[in-house]
Design a protein around this motif. Structure first.
Motif, PDB file in Angstrom:
ATOM      1  N   ALA A  26       4.541   5.150  -2.452  1.00  0.00           N
ATOM      2  CA  ALA A  26       5.633   4.716  -1.733  1.00  0.00           C
ATOM      3  C   ALA A  26       5.658   3.068  -1.636  1.00  0.00           C
ATOM      4  O   ALA A  26       6.854   2.742  -1.609  1.00  0.00           O
ATOM      5  N   GLY A  27       4.507   2.511  -1.759  1.00  0.00           N
ATOM      6  CA  GLY A  27       4.696   0.893  -1.903  1.00  0.00           C
ATOM      7  C   GLY A  27       5.096   0.377  -3.124  1.00  0.00           C
ATOM      8  O   GLY A  27       5.893  -0.360  -3.100  1.00  0.00           O
ATOM      9  N   GLY A  83      -0.355   8.418  10.801  1.00  0.00           N
ATOM     10  CA  GLY A  83      -1.835   8.710  10.722  1.00  0.00           C
ATOM     11  C   GLY A  83      -2.633   7.771  11.112  1.00  0.00           C
ATOM     12  O   GLY A  83      -2.544   6.871  11.974  1.00  0.00           O
ATOM     13  N   ALA A  84      -3.643   7.395  10.465  1.00  0.00           N
ATOM     14  CA  ALA A  84      -4.512   6.220  10.503  1.00  0.00           C
ATOM     15  C   ALA A  84      -4.007   5.031   9.959  1.00  0.00           C
ATOM     16  O   ALA A  84      -4.708   3.826   9.970  1.00  0.00           O
ATOM     17  N   HIS A 116       0.838  -1.294   0.154  1.00  0.00           N
ATOM     18  CA  HIS A 116       0.054  -0.116  -0.095  1.00  0.00           C
ATOM     19  C   HIS A 116       0.929   1.245  -0.038  1.00  0.00           C
ATOM     20  O   HIS A 116       2.042   1.207   0.250  1.00  0.00           O
ATOM     21  N   ASP A 117       0.319   2.359  -0.390  1.00  0.00           N
ATOM     22  CA  ASP A 117       1.142   3.715  -0.168  1.00  0.00           C
ATOM     23  C   ASP A 117       1.070   4.061   1.263  1.00  0.00           C
ATOM     24  O   ASP A 117       0.434   3.625   1.938  1.00  0.00           O
ATOM     25  N   ASP A 118       1.749   4.987   1.473  1.00  0.00           N
ATOM     26  CA  ASP A 118       2.014   5.607   2.785  1.00  0.00           C
ATOM     27  C   ASP A 118       0.461   6.127   3.229  1.00  0.00           C
ATOM     28  O   ASP A 118      -0.358   6.854   2.651  1.00  0.00           O
ATOM     29  N   TRP A 135       6.161   3.227   4.554  1.00  0.00           N
ATOM     30  CA  TRP A 135       7.408   2.461   4.054  1.00  0.00           C
ATOM     31  C   TRP A 135       8.581   3.425   4.120  1.00  0.00           C
ATOM     32  O   TRP A 135       8.629   3.981   3.137  1.00  0.00           O
ATOM     33  N   PRO A 136       9.152   3.634   5.323  1.00  0.00           N
ATOM     34  CA  PRO A 136      10.247   4.751   5.505  1.00  0.00           C
ATOM     35  C   PRO A 136      11.278   4.088   4.624  1.00  0.00           C
ATOM     36  O   PRO A 136      11.420   2.893   4.185  1.00  0.00           O
TER      37      PRO A 136
END
Length: 252
Positions: free
Chosen positions: A132-133, A88-89, A55-57, A93-94
Motif C-alpha cells: 500500500a505504501g 494493528g501494531a 511502509h506497507d500497511d 495508507w487509506p
C-alpha cells in the motif's frame, strides 16, 4: 515504452532478508512521525538524491533502518514517513480523499525537514514503498510531478480510485518503476495486464519488472531499486543487461 523484465530475485522472506544489517545513523526529529537517515560519509558540498520510503500497511517508519542497508547507505539521504492511520501494531495508507491529502501534506512536510538538514538536490527527490505504501508513492508522485522526480512501487498496484491520472499531461513525464511479484495473491497478473493496457492508452512510460515470488520484499528488489534510482540520477543505464524472459501469453 513499457517493458517487463523478469529478474533473478532472491526469494527470502522480508524478515529473513532484513535480519542482518550494518549500523546506520538516524537523526532525532521534532513531532513529525518520520525517520531520517544520514548517508555514510556525508559530504555537505554534494547535492544528494532524497529517497522517501513509505511502509506497507501494518508497518512503520522505523523499518527504514532495515531497508536502507539493502538499498545503499552512501547514495542517498533517506526518509521514511508514518502512515496516516493505525493498523494493528502499525500504520496504514487509506485510499480515501482525506487520507490522500493528509499523506501528501505529511510527506511534503517531511521532505522539507530533510532539505533543511541536508544538501538535497531539488530535482532528485524520489518516492518508493512496499504494498500500500508503493501504491501511495505512485499516487503522490503523479499528483505532484513538479516536486518528485519519480516513484517506485514494490508489490503495490497502480492506484485506481480518486483520479490518479488527473494531471495526465504532466504524469507522462513521471519516471515510474513497478515491481510485481509473480505469485502474489493481492496484486495479480490479471491486474498487471490491465495496468499495462492503461499505461499504453495513456501514453505513459513505466518500467515494470516481475519477480518469481509471492507477496515478499526481497534483497534483489531493493538492489534493483538502487540501480534504477541511480540510472535516473545519472542518466546512464546499468552496464549489466539481463536477457528478457519469455512473457506469459497474457502479454502476447
Amino acid at each position: 515504452m513499457n517493458r517487463l523484465t523478469t529478474a533473478s530475485a532472491l526469494t527470502h522472506s522480508h524478515a529473513a532478508t532484513l535480519r542482518k544489517r550494518p549500523t546506520v545513523r538516524s537523526l532525532s526529529q521534532s513531532s513529525l512521525p518520520q525517520c531520517l537517515l544520514a548517508p555514510v560519509h556525508y559530504e555537505r558540498n554534494y547535492s544528494y538524491p532524497l529517497l522517501v520510503w513509505l511502509h506497507d500497511d501494518g508497518g512503520s517508519e522505523r523499518e527504514l533502518k532495515r531497508i536502507m542497508p539493502l538499498v545503499s547507505l552512501r547514495n542517498y539521504v533517506s526518509l521514511a514517513v508514518r502512515g496516516i492511520s493505525t493498523s494493528g501494531a502499525g500504520y496504514e495508507w487509506p485510499e480515501t480523499p482525506d487520507a490522500i491529502l493528509a499523506a501528501e501534506a505529511r510527506i511534503a512536510e517531511a521532505v522539507e525537514t530533510a532539505r533543511q538538514r541536508f544538501n538535497v538536490h531539488a530535482d532528485r527527490i524520489f518516492l518508493a514503498g512496499a504494498g500500500a505504501g508503493g501504491t501511495m508513492a505512485i499516487r503522490i508522485a503523479l499528483r505532484e510531478p513538479e516536486r518528485y522526480a519519480g516513484a517506485c512501487s514494490i508489490g503495490g498496484a497502480f492506484p485506481q480510485r480518486h483520479s490518479p491520472l488527473a494531471r495526465l499531461s504532466r504524469a507522462r513525464d513521471s519516471r515510474l518503476l513497478i515491481m510485481h511479484c509473480r505469485d502474489s495473491q493481492s496484486y495479480t497478473v490479471e491486474q498487471v495486464c490491465s495496468e499495462l493496457a492503461l499505461f499504453h492508452a495513456a501514453g505513459m512510460s513505466v518500467t515494470l519488472r516481475q519477480y518469481p515470488c509471492g507477496d515478499e520484499l526481497t534483497t534483489q528488489m531493493l538492489r534493483d531499486l538502487d540501480v534504477w534510482l541511480m540510472e535516473q540520477v545519472t542518466g546512464v543505464s546499468t552496464a549489466e543487461v539481463q536477457e528478457p524472459a519469455a512473457l506469459p501469453s497474457e502479454w502476447n
